[in-house]
Design a protein around this motif. Structure first.
Motif, short mmCIF file in Angstrom:
data_model
loop_
_atom_site.label_atom_id
_atom_site.label_comp_id
_atom_site.label_asym_id
_atom_site.label_seq_id
_atom_site.Cartn_x
_atom_site.Cartn_y
_atom_site.Cartn_z
N ALA A 1 3.18 -4.38 5.18
CA ALA A 1 4.47 -5.06 5.05
C ALA A 1 5.61 -4.15 5.50
CB ALA A 1 4.68 -5.50 3.61
N ILE A 2 5.49 -2.86 5.20
CA ILE A 2 6.53 -1.90 5.61
C ILE A 2 6.58 -1.77 7.12
CG2 ILE A 2 7.15 0.56 5.61
CD1 ILE A 2 6.27 0.64 2.71
N LYS A 3 5.42 -1.70 7.77
CA LYS A 3 5.38 -1.60 9.24
C LYS A 3 6.03 -2.84 9.87
CE LYS A 3 1.41 1.44 9.88
NZ LYS A 3 0.03 1.56 10.42
N GLN A 4 5.72 -4.00 9.32
CA GLN A 4 6.29 -5.25 9.83
C GLN A 4 7.80 -5.25 9.62
OE1 GLN A 4 4.62 -7.44 11.54
NE2 GLN A 4 6.30 -8.90 11.81
N TRP A 5 8.22 -4.81 8.45
CA TRP A 5 9.65 -4.75 8.12
C TRP A 5 10.39 -3.80 9.07
CZ3 TRP A 5 11.91 -0.25 5.62
CH2 TRP A 5 13.25 -0.43 5.26
#
Length: 203
Positions: A159-163
């Protein structure tokens, strides 16, 4: 029993034997830095002597000894590279990287009215004499200094990479990007029934 007068490893070693004979089976020492060791050739040897004597006491008296310690940047027990050799089990608690905190403030259920109420902590269990390592990511309540929820680290990292990707693209196009808040259900994972990849059993 609570004893805050003992500070040398020799006195603690003797006290473990005495208390075990009285029926005490669990001994907790807080912390390694307050525990004095006899002078040796260098600091490494002095610190290692603490782990060696405590391991000997636990083995000799068939009791459990828990030593609280601080780690260096490399994750080794403070000043001793041999600590893992003497320990049967190690539990490490560490803060997470800045990108976790930045993401938490914006998208995770870790804030309340814009104020950071929670933080992340990684909790790692290592069976030193058996080649097993398990890592969990936890939500940590700052006001009470307690763990409140287990989060799936893989999902959080994804989720952090996508964010970060969406945030970069938005900034590139001159837009302000705010990630949608994710629910705990989307990120949580049940502990019960979890089996390590190597097939070892644990509770």
């Amino acid at each position: 029993y609570l004893n805050d007068r003992l500070n040398s490893i020799e006195k603690v070693y003797a006290n473990i034997g005495k208390r075990t004979r009285e029926g005490v089976r669990l001994h907790v020492i807080d912390s390694q830095m307050k525990l004095k060791s006899k002078t040796a050739r260098n600091r490494e040897e002095e610190e290692t002597n603490k782990f060696a004597m405590l391991a000997e006491a636990a083995h000799m008296h068939k009791c459990v000894v828990i030593l609280i310690y601080q780690t260096t940047g490399g994750g080794k027990a403070f000043y001793s590279s041999a600590a893992e050799y003497y320990a049967n089990h190690m539990i490490e608690v560490e803060k997470c990287e800045d990108n976790y905190h930045d993401y938490a403030k914006e998208a995770m259920p870790l804030t309340e009215r814009g104020q950071q109420k929670y933080d992340y902590r990684r909790l790692k269990y290592i069976k030193c004499k058996g080649n097993m390592e398990i890592t969990w990511l936890y939500r940590f309540k700052l006001s009470t200094q307690t763990f409140e929820a287990r989060l799936n680290e893989t999902r959080v990292a994804h989720a952090i990479k996508q964010w970060e990707k969406e945030k970069r693209e938005a900034e590139k196009n001159g837009r302000e990007y705010v990630s949608p808040r994710l629910s705990e259900q989307q990120l949580s994972e049940e502990v019960e029934g979890y089996v390590p990849q190597n097939g070892s059993n644990y509770e």
